[in-house]
Structures are given as structure tokens and as C-alpha cells.
Design a protein around this motif. Structure first.
Motif, mmCIF file in Angstrom:
data_model
loop_
_atom_site.group_PDB
_atom_site.id
_atom_site.type_symbol
_atom_site.label_atom_id
_atom_site.label_comp_id
_atom_site.label_asym_id
_atom_site.label_seq_id
_atom_site.Cartn_x
_atom_site.Cartn_y
_atom_site.Cartn_z
ATOM 1 N N LYS A 1 14.813 6.095 -9.492
ATOM 2 C CA LYS A 1 13.911 5.545 -8.486
ATOM 3 C C LYS A 1 12.657 6.424 -8.414
ATOM 4 N N PRO A 2 11.546 5.872 -7.904
ATOM 5 C CA PRO A 2 11.346 4.488 -7.444
ATOM 6 C C PRO A 2 11.328 3.503 -8.603
ATOM 7 N N LEU A 3 11.637 2.257 -8.278
ATOM 8 C CA LEU A 3 11.875 1.240 -9.285
ATOM 9 C C LEU A 3 11.290 -0.088 -8.837
ATOM 10 N N GLY A 4 10.716 -0.811 -9.783
ATOM 11 C CA GLY A 4 10.272 -2.173 -9.517
ATOM 12 C C GLY A 4 11.183 -3.152 -10.227
ATOM 13 N N VAL A 5 11.696 -4.149 -9.488
ATOM 14 C CA VAL A 5 12.617 -5.134 -10.071
ATOM 15 C C VAL A 5 11.985 -6.521 -10.009
ATOM 16 N N ILE A 6 11.964 -7.181 -11.155
ATOM 17 C CA ILE A 6 11.545 -8.580 -11.230
ATOM 18 C C ILE A 6 12.802 -9.431 -11.255
ATOM 19 N N ALA A 7 12.962 -10.290 -10.281
ATOM 20 C CA ALA A 7 14.077 -11.241 -10.271
ATOM 21 C C ALA A 7 13.599 -12.542 -10.903
ATOM 22 N N VAL A 8 14.457 -13.180 -11.698
ATOM 23 C CA VAL A 8 14.031 -14.382 -12.416
ATOM 24 C C VAL A 8 13.780 -15.559 -11.488
ATOM 25 N N SER A 9 14.257 -15.465 -10.241
ATOM 26 C CA SER A 9 14.001 -16.509 -9.253
ATOM 27 C C SER A 9 14.051 -15.887 -7.867
ATOM 28 N N ASP A 10 13.532 -16.592 -6.886
ATOM 29 C CA ASP A 10 13.614 -16.114 -5.509
ATOM 30 C C ASP A 10 15.060 -16.036 -5.036
ATOM 31 N N ALA A 11 15.900 -16.962 -5.499
ATOM 32 C CA ALA A 11 17.297 -16.950 -5.086
ATOM 33 C C ALA A 11 17.976 -15.648 -5.512
ATOM 34 N N ARG A 12 17.701 -15.195 -6.751
ATOM 35 C CA ARG A 12 18.277 -13.938 -7.212
ATOM 36 C C ARG A 12 17.653 -12.748 -6.469
ATOM 37 N N ALA A 13 16.370 -12.845 -6.163
ATOM 38 C CA ALA A 13 15.711 -11.768 -5.412
ATOM 39 C C ALA A 13 16.338 -11.615 -4.031
ATOM 40 N N ARG A 14 16.664 -12.728 -3.401
ATOM 41 C CA ARG A 14 17.288 -12.671 -2.072
ATOM 42 C C ARG A 14 18.621 -11.943 -2.128
ATOM 43 N N LEU A 15 19.416 -12.224 -3.154
ATOM 44 C CA LEU A 15 20.697 -11.536 -3.310
ATOM 45 C C LEU A 15 20.497 -10.031 -3.458
ATOM 46 N N LEU A 16 19.471 -9.651 -4.198
ATOM 47 C CA LEU A 16 19.218 -8.228 -4.420
ATOM 48 C C LEU A 16 18.749 -7.546 -3.138
ATOM 49 N N LEU A 17 17.959 -8.248 -2.333
ATOM 50 C CA LEU A 17 17.551 -7.701 -1.042
ATOM 51 C C LEU A 17 18.766 -7.465 -0.147
ATOM 52 N N GLN A 18 19.707 -8.404 -0.168
ATOM 53 C CA GLN A 18 20.925 -8.225 0.615
ATOM 54 C C GLN A 18 21.738 -7.035 0.121
ATOM 55 N N ALA A 19 21.847 -6.878 -1.195
ATOM 56 C CA ALA A 19 22.592 -5.758 -1.762
ATOM 57 C C ALA A 19 21.959 -4.430 -1.362
ATOM 58 N N CYS A 20 20.635 -4.378 -1.368
ATOM 59 C CA CYS A 20 19.934 -3.161 -0.952
ATOM 60 C C CYS A 20 20.219 -2.842 0.507
ATOM 61 N N ALA A 21 20.223 -3.861 1.359
ATOM 62 C CA ALA A 21 20.491 -3.646 2.779
ATOM 63 C C ALA A 21 21.898 -3.120 2.994
ATOM 64 N N ILE A 22 22.867 -3.683 2.280
ATOM 65 C CA ILE A 22 24.261 -3.247 2.421
ATOM 66 C C ILE A 22 24.435 -1.811 1.932
ATOM 67 N N ALA A 23 23.728 -1.462 0.842
ATOM 68 C CA ALA A 23 23.883 -0.137 0.238
ATOM 69 C C ALA A 23 22.994 0.923 0.870
ATOM 70 N N GLY A 24 22.115 0.534 1.780
ATOM 71 C CA GLY A 24 21.200 1.496 2.383
ATOM 72 C C GLY A 24 20.100 1.944 1.445
ATOM 73 N N ILE A 25 19.717 1.081 0.509
ATOM 74 C CA ILE A 25 18.631 1.373 -0.432
ATOM 75 C C ILE A 25 17.338 0.824 0.153
ATOM 76 N N GLU A 26 16.354 1.707 0.390
ATOM 77 C CA GLU A 26 15.122 1.289 1.054
ATOM 78 C C GLU A 26 14.271 0.403 0.151
ATOM 79 N N VAL A 27 13.816 -0.712 0.723
ATOM 80 C CA VAL A 27 12.906 -1.646 0.056
ATOM 81 C C VAL A 27 11.611 -1.700 0.849
ATOM 82 N N ILE B 1 10.818 -5.250 -4.946
ATOM 83 C CA ILE B 1 11.384 -6.470 -5.527
ATOM 84 C C ILE B 1 10.363 -7.599 -5.454
ATOM 85 N N ILE B 2 10.248 -8.338 -6.568
ATOM 86 C CA ILE B 2 9.408 -9.532 -6.585
ATOM 87 C C ILE B 2 10.182 -10.658 -7.259
ATOM 88 N N GLY B 3 10.116 -11.848 -6.668
ATOM 89 C CA GLY B 3 10.801 -13.012 -7.218
ATOM 90 C C GLY B 3 9.819 -13.988 -7.848
#
Length: 396
Positions: free
Chosen positions: A182-208, A214-216
Motif C-alpha cells: 500500500k498505498p494501492l489503486g484498484v480498478i474494478a471491472v464493474s461497479d458491482a465488483r467495486a462495491r464488493l471490494l468497498l465492503q471488504a475494505c470496511a470489514i477488514a478495517g482497510i482505509e479507502v 477504488i474506481i469502478g
């Protein structure tokens, strides 16, 4: 004037298909084309018996191989819509094709992450299948761009989410994110996948976006409403694709032959929100505080609560903010509230009173004072100007 019967084979419950149909409707509204449109009652795509349909033409999403196969037997004009391919041999033969430019979508997303100051990049994709060839093309574009810069292309597909696999899917995303520098930039192939990654970050305590920006892709307003941190997204030129497809089939209806015509439509831009607005912060307390503010500024938090969350004194936190950001904790809280209020006004969906409450500015009077002081205009004037530039009517 003859009225032509045109079938639209799309799943309009998906934002891309919905936007293509919107573009088709826009074409019909601006031309003298006379069409009766045929869609399923629930706007889903069903193919049973389509080759026997007694209409005049079809516009269809060819990202699904089953659609291309079913329509290969049609004797009426067909225009295909779908994703672009790096290998021209993958385009369907003998059918006019309007494509979203998958390479340009990824290039624009990656350039945005570069512009905000990031140097490490990864992609969150989907498991490969015949129905998501568009995602595989976006993976190919990402690999190509990274190879040009002599960098390794880190791509994680994870698994499809369902009730049975939900916990496994989230844990896989968390493990992947934790394994990357980190820091890291992640491109999600769709907004739906980006949303899942945002949730995973929230659960893991990874600051976004402090640790992971993250960009979808899709600019889906529903997805944006379902995320606690507003999602940045590349806007596909789907409406332009719809207009182009409608124009092609209108020509075919009047005898023009367009067997191998290909139109590749670039993205329309980026809708930038908090999920990708990375700012290099060295002090861990300031990073944690800013992330906490991003999540709860609109709920009326004060500087004391931020300091308590971080576990430092107010004076120590204020000193860190002055050193790192050149402003106070209160200034940052107000900035997030103001940005939320601006976004609420720009949507045109809520009253000014509702925007004031939702952004944490508590009342119309308080929001009025903040807007006049910070922006030099009233909330109503700001909303009217933005919506006027889009040609929209302001709500009451």
C-alpha cells in the motif's frame, strides 16, 4: 409512413443495457424514425423463438454468446451491441457491431489513479466465462498497460457471490488486499465488483482511499447509493452506443447494407467521488482520522470524537492535521459535509431541506450560511446552475 417493428434484446435491469436503451430512445426522439419497440414486460432478455419473430429488425446485446448464436439464424436486420475486442476475429461476422471501448475504459481509470498520485495498481475482475468476455478484455487491457510500463499486472478474480459463498468471497477479497503493498489503486471491472471490494475494505478495517483507492466502471447510481464511501466510476458511452445502433438499423431498414461495420465508442468521462480521491498522508493518526471523518462527517461528529476514535489528544491530532494537511480537523469535517451537500443538490432528487439534513449541515439556514461563506452562492443558486447546465428541471 411505415411503422417498423424493432425488438430490443437487452436486460434493462443492468445499467449498461439500460443506458443503451436510453440512447435508442434519444435517437427516436430526435429523428423522424417511426418504430414500435418490443421488449419483455420485465425488461429481461429472453431468446426462446426469437428467430421466428415476425418483426422488421433487432438490436441486441451480443456480450452473451447465446444471443449471437440465436440471432445468427435471423433473416431480418440485426445490429449487435457489446464490448470491444483486441482480436478482430472475435467480432461476429456479417453483423454491424457497436462496441464500448474496453481498452479506453481501463486506460482512463488507470490514468485517473496515476493523476491522484498512486504508483501501484491492481485489478478486481470476475471469474472467466463466456458471458463475461467483456471482463476478460478489460483484463487484457490492464495487462497491456502495465506491461508497457514494465510492471506486473496484479489481477484477482475471486469467486461469484451467492448466499452459500458470501463469507468465502469476502474473506478471499480481504486476504488478497492484505497481501498487496500500500498505498494501492484498484480498478474494478464493474461497479458491482467495486462495491464488493468497498465492503471488504470496511470489514477488514482497510482505509479507502488512504490505503486502497477504488474506481469502478458503469457509473451506476444505485451502486453509489449502496456504498458508505461514494464510488468513483468510469462512464461508458452507452447512450452514444444506443444512438449509433439505432442509426445503423434505420439505414438497414431502408436497404443500406452494412455487414461488417464496426463502431467503437470511447468512455464519456469519469464521475469522481471519494473512493479514489487519494491523498498521500504519512502520519498514521491523520490517515485513520480522515477515514473516520469520511465515514461519519455527515452524522455530526466533532473534533473530540475523532480524537477519541484515533486514541490521541485533540491537540496532538490538530497538530498532525496542520502538519500533514495544512488545516484543522473541523475544516476537514466541514469539507466532507459541503461535498455531500453539493452531491445531494447536483443529483436533483432531493429538496434543499433534505440535503441539509442528509449532509449534516442540520438546517436550510445553516447550509445557506456555509454555502455563502465557502462558495459565494446560496444552495438554491448552486443547484439551479448545475441542473441548468444539464438541461434538468430543479425540484421544489
Amino acid at each position: 409512413m411505415k411503422v417498423h417493428r424493432i425488438a430490443l434484446l437487452f436486460n434493462a435491469n443492468k445499467i449498461f443495457d439500460h443506458e443503451v436503451i436510453t440512447g435508442i430512445a434519444g435517437y427516436l426522439g430526435r429523428t423522424r424514425a417511426a418504430w414500435d419497440l418490443f421488449l419483455e414486460d420485465d425488461f429481461r432478455l429472453r431468446l426462446s423463438g426469437i428467430e421466428h419473430w415476425q418483426g422488421d429488425g433487432i438490436i441486441a446485446n451480443f456480450d452473451d454468446p447465446a444471443v449471437a448464436e440465436a440471432l445468427s439464424r435471423c433473416r431480418i436486420p440485426v445490429v449487435a451491441v457489446g464490448g470491444s475486442y483486441s482480436d478482430p476475429a472475435n467480432y461476429p461476422a456479417g453483423v454491424p457491431y457497436v462496441a464500448t471501448d474496453n481498452f479506453k475504459l481501463i486506460e482512463l481509470a488507470r490514468q485517473h489513479l496515476i493523476d491522484v498520485g498512486l504508483q501501484r495498481f491492481a485489478m478486481f475482475s470476475v471469474p472467466a466465462s463466456g458471458e463475461n468476455r467483456w471482463a476478460q478484455e478489460r483484463e487484457h487491457a490492464f495487462r497491456s498497460l502495465m506491461q508497457d510500463d514494465q510492471l506486473e499486472a496484479e489481477i484477482f478474480r475471486g469467486c461469484e457471490t451467492s448466499v452459500d459463498s458470501w463469507d468465502e468471497a469476502v474473506q478471499g477479497q480481504i486476504d488478497w488486499l492484505r497481501s498487496l503493498p500500500k498505498p494501492l489503486g484498484v480498478i474494478a471491472v464493474s461497479d458491482a465488483r467495486a462495491r464488493l471490494l468497498l465492503q471488504a475494505c470496511a470489514i477488514a478495517g482497510i482505509e479507502v482511499p488512504e490505503q486502497v483507492a477504488i474506481i469502478g466502471i458503469d457509473n451506476d447510481p444505485l451502486v453509489r447509493r449502496l456504498t458508505r464511501i461514494p464510488l468513483s466510476s468510469v462512464i461508458q458511452g452507452a447512450q452514444e452506443m444506443g444512438r449509433s445502433a439505432a442509426h445503423l438499423i434505420e439505414q438497414m431498414l431502408h436497404g443500406v447494407r452494412l455487414p461488417n461495420t464496426r463502431i467503437v465508442v470511447p468512455p464519456a468521462g469519469i464521475n469522481v467521488h471519494a473512493s479514489s480521491q487519494f491523498q498521500l498522508i504519512k502520519h498514521p493518526n491523520v490517515m485513520r482520522a480522515r477515514h473516520f471523518i469520511r465515514l461519519y462527517a455527515c452524522q455530526g461528529i466533532k473534533t473530540e470524537q475523532v480524537a477519541e476514535h484515533v486514541g490521541v489528544s485533540r491537540s496532538s491530532l490538530e497538530a498532525g492535521f496542520r502538519q500533514e494537511l495544512g488545516c484543522s480537523v473541523h475544516d476537514v469535517i466541514l469539507s466532507f459535509k459541503l461535498n455531500a451537500a453539493k452531491a445531494g443538490l447536483e443529483s436533483g432528487e432531493c429538496s434543499i431541506a433534505d440535503v441539509a439534513v442528509g449532509s449534516g449541515l442540520t438546517s436550510i439556514q445553516h447550509m445557506h450560511r456555509v454555502f455563502k461563506r465557502e462558495l459565494g452562492c446560496t444552495p438554491r443558486a448552486y443547484r439551479d446552475r448545475v441542473l441548468g447546465e444539464r438541461g434538468q428541471m430543479s425540484p421544489a
